[in-house]
Design a protein around this motif. Structure first.
Motif, PDB file in Angstrom:
ATOM      1  N   TRP A  54     112.255  36.888  65.572  1.00  0.00           N
ATOM      2  CA  TRP A  54     113.715  36.924  65.661  1.00  0.00           C
ATOM      3  C   TRP A  54     114.371  37.362  64.358  1.00  0.00           C
ATOM      4  O   TRP A  54     115.574  37.546  64.299  1.00  0.00           O
ATOM      5  N   GLY A  55     113.611  37.519  63.297  1.00  0.00           N
ATOM      6  CA  GLY A  55     114.101  38.089  62.056  1.00  0.00           C
ATOM      7  C   GLY A  55     115.124  37.266  61.303  1.00  0.00           C
ATOM      8  O   GLY A  55     115.855  37.795  60.485  1.00  0.00           O
ATOM      9  N   GLN A  56     115.187  35.989  61.553  1.00  0.00           N
ATOM     10  CA  GLN A  56     116.153  35.174  60.825  1.00  0.00           C
ATOM     11  C   GLN A  56     115.536  33.830  60.479  1.00  0.00           C
ATOM     12  O   GLN A  56     114.718  33.316  61.205  1.00  0.00           O
ATOM     13  N   GLU A  57     115.934  33.328  59.356  1.00  0.00           N
ATOM     14  CA  GLU A  57     115.504  31.992  58.975  1.00  0.00           C
ATOM     15  C   GLU A  57     116.731  31.106  59.023  1.00  0.00           C
ATOM     16  O   GLU A  57     117.804  31.498  58.580  1.00  0.00           O
ATOM     17  N   LYS A  58     116.564  29.943  59.567  1.00  0.00           N
ATOM     18  CA  LYS A  58     117.678  28.999  59.644  1.00  0.00           C
ATOM     19  C   LYS A  58     117.250  27.696  58.996  1.00  0.00           C
ATOM     20  O   LYS A  58     116.058  27.452  58.790  1.00  0.00           O
ATOM     21  N   PRO A  59     118.202  26.849  58.669  1.00  0.00           N
ATOM     22  CA  PRO A  59     117.852  25.561  58.077  1.00  0.00           C
ATOM     23  C   PRO A  59     116.976  24.743  59.030  1.00  0.00           C
ATOM     24  O   PRO A  59     117.044  24.903  60.249  1.00  0.00           O
ATOM     25  N   THR A 109     117.149  18.294  54.847  1.00  0.00           N
ATOM     26  CA  THR A 109     117.466  19.581  55.457  1.00  0.00           C
ATOM     27  C   THR A 109     117.150  20.663  54.437  1.00  0.00           C
ATOM     28  O   THR A 109     117.719  20.686  53.349  1.00  0.00           O
ATOM     29  N   PHE A 110     116.205  21.505  54.813  1.00  0.00           N
ATOM     30  CA  PHE A 110     115.788  22.619  53.965  1.00  0.00           C
ATOM     31  C   PHE A 110     116.602  23.857  54.316  1.00  0.00           C
ATOM     32  O   PHE A 110     117.036  24.021  55.456  1.00  0.00           O
ATOM     33  N   LYS A 111     116.783  24.723  53.338  1.00  0.00           N
ATOM     34  CA  LYS A 111     117.558  25.950  53.527  1.00  0.00           C
ATOM     35  C   LYS A 111     116.942  26.838  54.606  1.00  0.00           C
ATOM     36  O   LYS A 111     117.663  27.461  55.379  1.00  0.00           O
ATOM     37  N   THR A 112     115.607  26.905  54.636  1.00  0.00           N
ATOM     38  CA  THR A 112     114.921  27.729  55.633  1.00  0.00           C
ATOM     39  C   THR A 112     113.703  26.978  56.173  1.00  0.00           C
ATOM     40  O   THR A 112     113.198  26.046  55.537  1.00  0.00           O
ATOM     41  N   GLU A 113     113.240  27.410  57.317  1.00  0.00           N
ATOM     42  CA  GLU A 113     112.030  26.840  57.907  1.00  0.00           C
ATOM     43  C   GLU A 113     110.833  27.065  56.989  1.00  0.00           C
ATOM     44  O   GLU A 113     109.986  26.189  56.830  1.00  0.00           O
ATOM     45  N   HIS A 114     110.782  28.237  56.381  1.00  0.00           N
ATOM     46  CA  HIS A 114     109.666  28.561  55.482  1.00  0.00           C
ATOM     47  C   HIS A 114     109.588  27.568  54.325  1.00  0.00           C
ATOM     48  O   HIS A 114     108.514  27.068  53.991  1.00  0.00           O
ATOM     49  N   LEU A 115     110.719  27.283  53.701  1.00  0.00           N
ATOM     50  CA  LEU A 115     110.741  26.336  52.583  1.00  0.00           C
ATOM     51  C   LEU A 115     110.328  24.941  53.028  1.00  0.00           C
ATOM     52  O   LEU A 115     109.656  24.221  52.298  1.00  0.00           O
TER      53      LEU A 115
END
Length: 138
Positions: free
Chosen positions: A18-23, A86-92
């Motif tokens: 989906w090309g997006q990272e969300k918290p 709550t992290f800024k992105t799923e990756h983090l």
């Protein structure tokens, strides 16, 4: 551990597709040996919270909230301490090494830090992480 790896893979694939990272918000539950919850929380505040605050200052963590139950429940459902991050992105959220650069900076005496963290982990009976999402109510 397999569930965490599967979750990491699924979150990574969803990001790629989906090309997006969300918290991502994760609730961390700790069940501590009877009579040691206060000691565990004090060690957590001394040794782990400063690392999370550094991540928050950097912008990798958006919020940190700690809670303890007022009343206890049955032994099978009991938890003594919960931290919601709550992290800024799923990756983090899934990169457990993001605190590594701050460990030596915040804790120059690595031997003492390692021993204190070992003791903190010895107090844990069970620990589980639950990724959660907010459900909009209409």
């Amino acid at each position: 551990m397999k569930k965490i790896k599967l979750l990491a893979i699924l979150l990574f694939l969803s990001t790629v597709l989906w090309g997006q990272e969300k918290p991502l918000t994760i609730e961390n539950y700790y069940k501590i040996k009877w009579g040691h919850a206060e000691e565990f929380i004090a060690l957590w505040q001394k040794n782990h919270y400063p690392l999370l605050k550094k991540l928050q200052e950097k912008g990798d963590v958006l919020s940190i909230k700690a809670e303890a139950p007022i009343l206890h429940s049955g032994e099978d459902t009991r938890w003594d301490f919960k931290v919601t991050i709550t992290f800024k992105t799923e990756h983090l959220a899934l990169d457990y090494s993001i605190v590594d650069p701050y460990k030596k900076q915040l804790f120059p005496d690595q031997d003492s830090y390692t021993k204190a963290e070992q003791h903190r982990f010895e107090l844990i009976i069970a620990h589980w992480d639950v990724p959660v999402e907010t459900i909009p109510l209409h």
